[in-house]
Design an enzyme around this catalytic site. Structure first.
Site, PDB file in Angstrom:
ATOM      1  N   LYS A   1     -48.587  19.473  22.578  1.00  0.00           N
ATOM      2  CA  LYS A   1     -47.800  19.318  21.346  1.00  0.00           C
ATOM      3  C   LYS A   1     -48.045  20.469  20.355  1.00  0.00           C
ATOM      4  CE  LYS A   1     -47.299  14.327  21.721  1.00  0.00           C
ATOM      5  NZ  LYS A   1     -47.254  13.054  20.958  1.00  0.00           N
TER       6      LYS A   1
ATOM      7  N   TYR B   1     -36.877  11.678  22.895  1.00  0.00           N
ATOM      8  CA  TYR B   1     -37.575  10.467  22.435  1.00  0.00           C
ATOM      9  C   TYR B   1     -36.610   9.318  22.110  1.00  0.00           C
ATOM     10  CZ  TYR B   1     -42.177  12.710  22.156  1.00  0.00           C
ATOM     11  OH  TYR B   1     -43.382  13.311  22.454  1.00  0.00           O
TER      12      TYR B   1
ATOM     13  N   ASN C   1     -51.304  14.107  18.493  1.00  0.00           N
ATOM     14  CA  ASN C   1     -52.302  13.583  19.444  1.00  0.00           C
ATOM     15  C   ASN C   1     -52.433  14.439  20.708  1.00  0.00           C
ATOM     16  OD1 ASN C   1     -49.885  12.843  20.597  1.00  0.00           O
ATOM     17  ND2 ASN C   1     -50.412  10.705  20.907  1.00  0.00           N
TER      18      ASN C   1
ATOM     19  N   HIS D   1     -48.350  14.739  25.220  1.00  0.00           N
ATOM     20  CA  HIS D   1     -47.485  13.627  25.623  1.00  0.00           C
ATOM     21  C   HIS D   1     -47.656  13.428  27.131  1.00  0.00           C
ATOM     22  CE1 HIS D   1     -43.861  11.211  26.298  1.00  0.00           C
ATOM     23  NE2 HIS D   1     -43.675  11.984  27.351  1.00  0.00           N
TER      24      HIS D   1
HETATM   25  P1  CMP Z   1     -46.145  10.336  22.965  1.00  0.00           P
HETATM   26  O1  CMP Z   1     -46.930  10.106  24.201  1.00  0.00           O
HETATM   27  O2  CMP Z   1     -45.578  11.686  22.722  1.00  0.00           O
HETATM   28  O3  CMP Z   1     -44.916   9.298  22.937  1.00  0.00           O
HETATM   29  C1  CMP Z   1     -44.408   8.759  21.742  1.00  0.00           C
HETATM   30  C2  CMP Z   1     -45.137   9.233  20.544  1.00  0.00           C
HETATM   31  O4  CMP Z   1     -44.890   8.519  19.365  1.00  0.00           O
HETATM   32  C3  CMP Z   1     -46.632   9.043  20.772  1.00  0.00           C
HETATM   33  O5  CMP Z   1     -47.077   9.977  21.719  1.00  0.00           O
HETATM   34  C4  CMP Z   1     -47.179   9.219  19.380  1.00  0.00           C
HETATM   35  O6  CMP Z   1     -47.470  10.566  19.080  1.00  0.00           O
HETATM   36  C5  CMP Z   1     -46.013   8.734  18.543  1.00  0.00           C
HETATM   37  N1  CMP Z   1     -46.359   7.494  17.896  1.00  0.00           N
HETATM   38  C6  CMP Z   1     -46.629   6.326  18.474  1.00  0.00           C
HETATM   39  N2  CMP Z   1     -46.907   5.392  17.531  1.00  0.00           N
HETATM   40  C7  CMP Z   1     -46.825   6.024  16.334  1.00  0.00           C
HETATM   41  C8  CMP Z   1     -47.032   5.616  14.993  1.00  0.00           C
HETATM   42  N3  CMP Z   1     -47.364   4.341  14.699  1.00  0.00           N
HETATM   43  N4  CMP Z   1     -46.861   6.529  14.023  1.00  0.00           N
HETATM   44  C9  CMP Z   1     -46.518   7.810  14.336  1.00  0.00           C
HETATM   45  N5  CMP Z   1     -46.310   8.252  15.598  1.00  0.00           N
HETATM   46  C10 CMP Z   1     -46.468   7.365  16.582  1.00  0.00           C
END
Ligand code: CMP
Length: 139
Positions: free
Chosen positions: A10, A50, A113, A116
């Protein structure tokens, strides 16, 4: 069964120069890189990628963030790749991720985070072909 998954390094992880660290750990853990590219998503592309989260309160923030800078997309292959890779990266929220996982080490918060990862075989296929053509995926 040998499976493939799609992972994205990311924007915050790319900006903080952790591409090499993350890829090194992925390879050392036994995941084979079958395709790789760097790119920046447009807002519209991030919204499409997404779209399963369209109704979630964080959809706007997530798509703004994911289109804010370059990312690295990869196709990984291994036995039981989808579940094993999700275990390897750690929980979605880095604060809850196990010690030694890349989200624990490089993630900042639930949005920034680090990486993905696809969450099912169906989504893995959709996500892989969102970023790559057959010609770009090695046998
Ligand atoms: P990812 O694996 O990229 O798939 C969906 C993304 O949504 C997830 O990682 C997080 O980065 C994001 N996400 C999930 N829950 C939350 C939340 N409560 N607030 C902000 N981002 C979120």
């Amino acid at each position: 069964m040998v499976e493939r998954t799609l992972t994205l390094i990311k924007p915050e992880c790319v900006a903080e120069k952790h591409i090499g660290d993350v890829i090194s750990r992925i390879e050392k853990a036994g995941f084979r890189i079958k395709a790789i590219k760097m790119l920046q998503l447009s807002r519209r592309e991030a919204e499409k990628f997404y779209e399963v989260h369209r109704e979630r309160p964080f959809y706007g923030e997530l798509t703004e963030y994911m289109s804010s800078g370059p990312i690295v997309a990869m196709v990984l292959e291994k036995e039981n790749c989808i579940a094993d890779f999700r275990n390897f990266i750690g929980a979605t929220n880095p604060k809850e991720a196990a010690e030694g996982t890349i989200r624990k080490e490089f993630g900042k918060d639930i949005q920034m985070n680090c990486v993905h990862a696809s969450d099912s075989p169906e989504n893995a296929v959709r996500e892989i072909y969102f970023y790559f053509s057959d010609r770009e995926i090695m046998d």
